[in-house]
Design an enzyme around this catalytic site. Sequence first.
Site, PDB file in Angstrom:
ATOM      1  N   HIS A 142       0.805  -1.241   0.000  1.00  0.00           N
ATOM      2  CA  HIS A 142       0.000   0.000   0.000  1.00  0.00           C
ATOM      3  C   HIS A 142       0.836   1.291   0.000  1.00  0.00           C
ATOM      4  O   HIS A 142       1.950   1.334   0.517  1.00  0.00           O
ATOM      5  CB  HIS A 142      -0.916   0.014   1.229  1.00  0.00           C
ATOM      6  CG  HIS A 142      -0.136   0.022   2.504  1.00  0.00           C
ATOM      7  ND1 HIS A 142       0.307   1.176   3.103  1.00  0.00           N
ATOM      8  CD2 HIS A 142       0.332  -0.999   3.264  1.00  0.00           C
ATOM      9  CE1 HIS A 142       0.984   0.870   4.181  1.00  0.00           C
ATOM     10  NE2 HIS A 142       1.027  -0.435   4.301  1.00  0.00           N
ATOM     11  N   ASP A 143       0.283   2.317  -0.559  1.00  0.00           N
ATOM     12  CA  ASP A 143       0.817   3.687  -0.479  1.00  0.00           C
ATOM     13  C   ASP A 143       2.235   3.842  -1.026  1.00  0.00           C
ATOM     14  O   ASP A 143       3.025   4.616  -0.487  1.00  0.00           O
ATOM     15  CB  ASP A 143       0.764   4.201   0.981  1.00  0.00           C
ATOM     16  CG  ASP A 143      -0.658   4.228   1.501  1.00  0.00           C
ATOM     17  OD1 ASP A 143      -1.479   4.948   0.905  1.00  0.00           O
ATOM     18  OD2 ASP A 143      -0.965   3.504   2.479  1.00  0.00           O
TER      19      ASP A 143
END
Length: 220
Positions: A142-143
């Site tokens: 993620h991210d």
Amino acid sequence: MSKVFAVYGASGCGRSLMPVAVDQLRRLNAQADSQIVFIDDALEEETTVNGYTAMNYAKFKSINSDGKFVLIAIANSHIRQKIAEQLVEDGISLWTVQGANTLIMDAVSIAAGAALSPFVTIAANVTIGKCFHANLYSYVEHDCIIGDYVTFAPRVSCNGNIHIHDHAYIGTGAVIKQGTPDKPLIIGKGAIVGMGAVVTKDVPAGVVVVGNPARPLNKP
Ligand code: UDP
């Protein structure tokens, strides 16, 4: 006339991606009115590679079609950039290919020309630039923000909140420690992470790191 799809590069990378590309066309039912070929500039004459027609770029350009789509399957990111720019100049589309079991989660943006091999996972809230290569079993958690022409060899573990800048190369089995939202871990432009390296802190642009914990190679 029909559409022509191509895998550019008929060496190791291209021969491993051709079946993934063929399977994608089959899934999309795009086979009936299309053909798929290899492009490789080392070829003077048209030939076959693993049963597929293979030709150089000049020959490919001369084919009449309703549209041409090219996956650049060459691991060297600078060659990928050079070819991508030529294709754009010639009005030929960059083609993104992914395996049937490649998993792409929510809010993911991937620019044109990516090669996402089988067993690759791209988790939520990830942005990826042009002509990304994620080889077998790699993941991006993620991210993360990944630049243009970044290359992952097989089984790269790119954890959450990591920023990887343009032309970085991450070797087989490397593990990159997750960053935090306010301090992402950064792999600089053109950096190289050796196979099996365990990256625990930022890697400056252009630096080669190896080992566990990863340290610059040949540090003066
Ligand atoms: N190649 C090409 N045009 C170029 C540069 C390279 O067709 O401008 C081809 C080259 O002939 C070779 C392949 O791309 O067949 C690159 O293969 P290599 O074994 O170097 O690496 P791979 O990317 O397959 O791991």
